[in-house]
Design an enzyme around this catalytic site. Sequence first.
Site, PDB file in Angstrom:
ATOM      1  CG  ASP A  43      -1.880  -1.222   1.386  1.00 29.44           C
ATOM      2  OD1 ASP A  43      -2.035  -1.899   0.554  1.00 29.44           O
ATOM      3  OD2 ASP A  43      -1.947  -1.408   2.709  1.00 29.44           O
TER       4      ASP A  43
HETATM    5  N1  URA Z   1      -0.867  -6.010   4.052  1.00 34.40           N
HETATM    6  C1  URA Z   1      -1.583  -4.784   3.844  1.00 34.40           C
HETATM    7  O1  URA Z   1      -2.429  -4.347   4.537  1.00 34.40           O
HETATM    8  N2  URA Z   1      -0.706  -3.824   3.315  1.00 34.40           N
HETATM    9  C2  URA Z   1       0.181  -3.921   2.638  1.00 34.40           C
HETATM   10  O2  URA Z   1       1.042  -3.082   2.091  1.00 34.40           O
HETATM   11  C3  URA Z   1       0.914  -5.375   2.758  1.00 34.40           C
HETATM   12  C4  URA Z   1       0.068  -6.344   3.353  1.00 34.40           C
END
Ligand code: URA
Length: 239
Positions: free
Chosen positions: A104
Site C-alpha cells: 500500500d
Molecule cells: N498487508 C497490508 O495490509 N498492506 C500492505 O501493504 C501489505 C500487506
Amino acid sequence: MSEQRLQKVLAAAGVDSRRKCEELILDGAVRVNRKVVDKLPAFVDPEKDLITVNGRKIHAAQKVYFLLNKPTGVICTNRDPHGRKKAIDLVSARERIFCVGRLDADTTGIIILTNDSELANRLAHPRYGLAKTYVVRVKGEIAGERIEKLKRGIWLAEGKTGRASVKILKRGHKESLIEVTIRQGLNRQVRRMLAKVGLPVRTLTRTRIGKLSSRGLGVGNFRALTKAEVAYLKKATAG
Ligand code: URA
C-alpha cells in the site's frame, strides 16, 4: 525460453509501450524471421527468433531483479493518472521493470522489482506462497485471544486467511509492536486482519520476503538481487 506475445517482447526490449508496439505490429513495421507479422495475436521466442522493427534488430531484454525498501507515499503501479510517485521511479534501471505484487502507499518495506514476468507470476501465485513478514505498530493492547485468532486465520470478504505466525515485539497499553508472517497477498491483508481483531494499524513495514530481508537497505534505497538470491526465488517457485 517459452513463446511470448510479440508486443510483450517488443515492450520488454524497450521499443515502446505494449499498446504502441501493437500498433507497430498492425502497421506492418515488425518482421519475425524476415517475414512481416501484422496480425495479432502473434507469438515468438525472443531467444531464437530474429525480430526487427522498421528494419532494426531488437535484442531480448536482459532479466533484471531489484529489491527496493519502499517509503510511504510511493505506489506500486507503472501508470498513475494522479501523478503520484511510483516505486519504479526510485530504481534506476534501463529495462521496463514492474513491482512483484503490491505494498500500500502507506506501507514501507521491501518489494521486488523485475522485468521477468514469468518469475513475477510465480511469486504472486498462492501455490508457492513465500512467507512475508511485517512489523506492525498497532493501536491498543495485545491480548492473548487476539493473537490466537490471528494465528488461526481471520474471515475476510475473500474467505478465511491462512495460518499466520505472530510474535509480540513490544507490549504497551496504548500501542504495541508485533511481527506478523503470512503467505498470502490479499489486498490490504494485514491491515484488514488486524482491524478484525480490534487492533488498528498505525504503521506497517515489510521486513522479509522468504529469505530476503530489509537488513542493510535504508528506506528509499534499492539494490540488485544477487545471483544466489535470484536462484533461490526461482527454486522456491519451481515445479
Ligand atoms: N498487508 C497490508 O495490509 N498492506 C500492505 O501493504 C501489505 C500487506
